[in-house]
Design an enzyme around this catalytic site. Structure first.
Site, short mmCIF file in Angstrom:
data_model
loop_
_atom_site.label_atom_id
_atom_site.label_comp_id
_atom_site.label_asym_id
_atom_site.label_seq_id
_atom_site.Cartn_x
_atom_site.Cartn_y
_atom_site.Cartn_z
N ALA A 92 34.26 40.29 13.50
CA ALA A 92 35.02 40.99 14.53
C ALA A 92 35.50 40.01 15.59
CB ALA A 92 34.15 42.07 15.16
N GLY A 144 31.96 41.83 10.20
CA GLY A 144 32.90 42.85 9.76
C GLY A 144 33.61 42.50 8.47
N GLU A 172 31.28 43.51 5.79
CA GLU A 172 31.30 44.97 5.74
C GLU A 172 32.56 45.48 5.05
OE1 GLU A 172 28.87 46.54 9.56
OE2 GLU A 172 30.46 45.12 10.02
N GLU A 199 25.13 39.54 12.87
CA GLU A 199 25.26 40.21 14.16
C GLU A 199 24.06 40.04 15.08
OE1 GLU A 199 28.29 42.35 11.60
OE2 GLU A 199 26.33 41.40 11.33
#
Length: 257
Positions: free
Chosen positions: A63, A108, A111, A131
């Site tokens: 991200a 991300g 993911e 994270e």
């Protein structure tokens, strides 16, 4: 398509490329353009989707961390809920979604890879959910999809330690389905998509539906879903064409009917 998310549809294959230099980070604009791209794909005659990142440095390297300090409990929750909604839309596409992963797929990006039905990684790919290094946890479905894919224990190890794995280890633990030479992921994904497109299109859709819906319940629930879908396929013209072509030793001509 968009400025940061490119869409090319050719031969019933939709290729989605995230192009947000230098590492294809998932900022708000990328998420919005992904959402818009999925809507376009849903309106086209497409049999498979390929998702990749521009360049060989990163598939998607997480991200946009620069936005984190300005977020609070409410805005942070809304941000991840938006990402979850868009990722869920990708996962809910009734056709196969193939991730072509070259370079880093972190946070991300990992993911997003988890949302794909099949993941093809280059030999230099690196995947992980780091994270906790930033005192946060995966928010775009990582805690849920990773555990379902590779098992609870291994998922906890990777998330708790923030360790990333190289392609071969990712293959061994079931995080990716295939490893290819660097720079060959998209070509490999295209070859796989073309192979899938040569099969009965309704059967491919029903197979994905059976697997995805079946995994939500018990084995008995899954078997009931499977039986229902098989029954639906027996009423199609494609089923009759497939059986006839097999018996006559010719190539089937499927029409999706």
């Amino acid at each position: 398509m968009g400025k940061l998310v490119k869409l090319v549809i050719k031969d019933k294959i939709a290729e989605v490329t995230i192009d947000n230099p230098p590492v294809n980070a998932l900022n708000a604009q990328v998420i919005q353009e992904l959402d818009e791209t999925v809507e376009v794909i849903k309106g086209e005659e497409v049999g498979a989707v390929i998702i990749t990142g521009a360049g060989e440095k990163a598939f998607v390297a997480g991200a946009d961390i620069s936005q984190f300090p300005s977020l609070n409990s409410d805005t942070g929750k809304k941000m991840v809920q938006t990402g979850q909604r868009v990722f869920d839309k990708i996962a809910a596409l009734p056709i196969p979604v193939i991730g072509a992963i070259d370079g880093f797929a972190l946070g991300g990006g990992c993911e997003l890879a988890l949302v794909c039905d099949i993941r093809i990684a280059s030999e230099k790919a690196r995947l992980g959910l780091p994270e906790v290094n930033l005192a946060i946890i995966p928010g775009y479905g990582g805690t849920q999809r990773l555990a379902r894919l590779i098992g609870e224990g291994k998922a906890k190890e990777l998330i708790f330690t923030a360790d990333a794995v190289m392609a071969q280890e990712a293959l061994q633990i079931g995080l990716v389905e295939r490893v290819v030479p660097a720079g060959e992921t998209v070509n490999a994904a295209r070859e796989m998509a073309q192979k899938i497109l040569s099969k009965g299109p309704l059967a491919i859709r029903k197979a994905k539906q059976a697997i995805d819906e079946g995994l939500k319940g018990s084995l008995r629930d899954g078997l009931d879903i499977e039986a229902d879908l098989v029954g639906e396929l027996f009423a199609t013209e494609d089923l009759k064409e497939g059986a006839t072509a097999f018996l006559k030793k010719r190539k089937p001509n499927y029409k999706g009917l």
